[in-house]
Design an enzyme around this catalytic site. Structure first.
Site, PDB file in Angstrom:
ATOM      1  N   HIS A  80       0.837  -1.193   0.000  1.00 15.69           N
ATOM      2  CA  HIS A  80       0.000   0.000   0.000  1.00 15.69           C
ATOM      3  C   HIS A  80       0.873   1.245   0.000  1.00 15.69           C
ATOM      4  O   HIS A  80       2.085   1.166   0.200  1.00 15.69           O
ATOM      5  CB  HIS A  80      -0.937   0.013   1.217  1.00 15.69           C
ATOM      6  CG  HIS A  80      -2.110  -0.903   1.090  1.00 15.69           C
ATOM      7  ND1 HIS A  80      -2.010  -2.262   1.302  1.00 15.69           N
ATOM      8  CD2 HIS A  80      -3.404  -0.669   0.755  1.00 15.69           C
ATOM      9  CE1 HIS A  80      -3.197  -2.821   1.120  1.00 15.69           C
ATOM     10  NE2 HIS A  80      -4.058  -1.874   0.782  1.00 15.69           N
ATOM     11  N   LYS A 106      -0.338   4.728   4.555  1.00 14.29           N
ATOM     12  CA  LYS A 106      -1.270   3.818   5.244  1.00 14.29           C
ATOM     13  C   LYS A 106      -0.696   3.465   6.611  1.00 14.29           C
ATOM     14  O   LYS A 106       0.422   2.955   6.712  1.00 14.29           O
ATOM     15  CB  LYS A 106      -1.498   2.559   4.415  1.00 14.29           C
ATOM     16  CG  LYS A 106      -2.554   1.621   5.016  1.00 14.29           C
ATOM     17  CD  LYS A 106      -2.871   0.491   4.067  1.00 14.29           C
ATOM     18  CE  LYS A 106      -3.864  -0.510   4.650  1.00 14.29           C
ATOM     19  NZ  LYS A 106      -5.149   0.114   5.019  1.00 14.29           N
TER      20      LYS A 106
END
EC number: 1.17.1.8
Length: 250
Positions: free
Chosen positions: A133, A137
């Site tokens: 990600h 995040k």
């Protein structure tokens, strides 16, 4: 009938996406847009709530909505199985509680990839997950990876745990439902997950890549429309897709 939707986390990217989808839908209308300064009472009167805030705020929002009899779709990351179990007990302890639908990933493609991996899981003893990600995040492993590992564990049934050699070594990843999960957080990535299954002389890999937030749109609309039709606690968009996988409704 038009459903009135209260969006918590309205100023974030997912909240703004949800508000746009609600405005464009003929069967949905925005009841309230909540930010960090809003009173939770603003949700009262909504037919369904949508929570895309952060782990520190999400529990209070979910408990308020469920306690007020408002079904709520939870897209906030960081909900572990233990925390979901606590909400399950909360819902069971309140008469006329609203349903709670936890959705780790609103991408239908991602849900299908995880489901396919769970179907293949009984046939492979070596299974690992690699998920990536964007650098911002805050949680790892991702909710999608946790959900995928749980589905794999349930899908294996009598086949038992997978082989996870040297699990004591930190570089081998975090074990989730007995599945090693490796998390990447880096610039240039939106979201990607690979489930790698190894057998005698072969590997099978299920890969899902998120290229644009538009991939979440169909899942958000599905969850908002179906949340009023279920009861108790539901985990995973797969339950709303009626894929027939075990352990999705509690």
């Amino acid at each position: 009938m038009t459903k009135r939707v209260a969006v918590a986390g309205a100023t974030g990217k997912m909240g703004q996406l949800a508000i746009r989808l609600i405005d464009e839908a003929d069967d949905l209308e925005l009841h309230a847009a909540l930010d960090s300064r809003s009173s939770l009472d603003e949700m009262l009167g909504a037919d369904v709530a949508f929570d895309v805030t952060h782990p520190g705020a999400s529990a209070a929002i979910v408990e308020f909505a469920a306690g007020a009899g408002i079904p709520i779709v939870v897209g906030t990351s960081g909900w572990s199985s233990d925390r979901i179990a606590e909400i399950t007990q909360f819902v069971r302890g309140h008469d006329d509680a609203g349903a709670v639908v936890f959705v780790p990933n609103f991408s239908i493609g991602s849900v299908l990839a995880s489901s396919f991996a769970a179907l293949a899981a009984p046939y492979f003893d070596s299974i690992e997950i690699v998920e990536a990600h964007h650098a911002g995040k805050v949680d790892s492993p991702s909710g999608t990876a946790v959900r995928t590992a749980e589905l794999i564990g349930e899908g294996r049934g009598v086949a038992g745990p997978v082989a996870a050699p040297h699990a004591d070594q930190r570089a081998r990843g975090q074990l989730v439902s007995g599945i090693p999960v490796h998390s990447l957080r880096m610039s240039g990535v939106l979201a990607e997950q690979r489930v790698i299954l190894g057998g005698d002389g072969e590997t099978l890999t299920f890969t899902h890549s998120t290229l644009s937030p538009s991939s979440y749109e169909a899942g958000i609309l599905l969850a908002l429309r179906r949340a009023t039709e279920v009861s108790g606690v539901t985990v995973g968009l797969d339950a709303l897709l009626d894929l027939g996988l075990p352990g999705t409704i509690r």
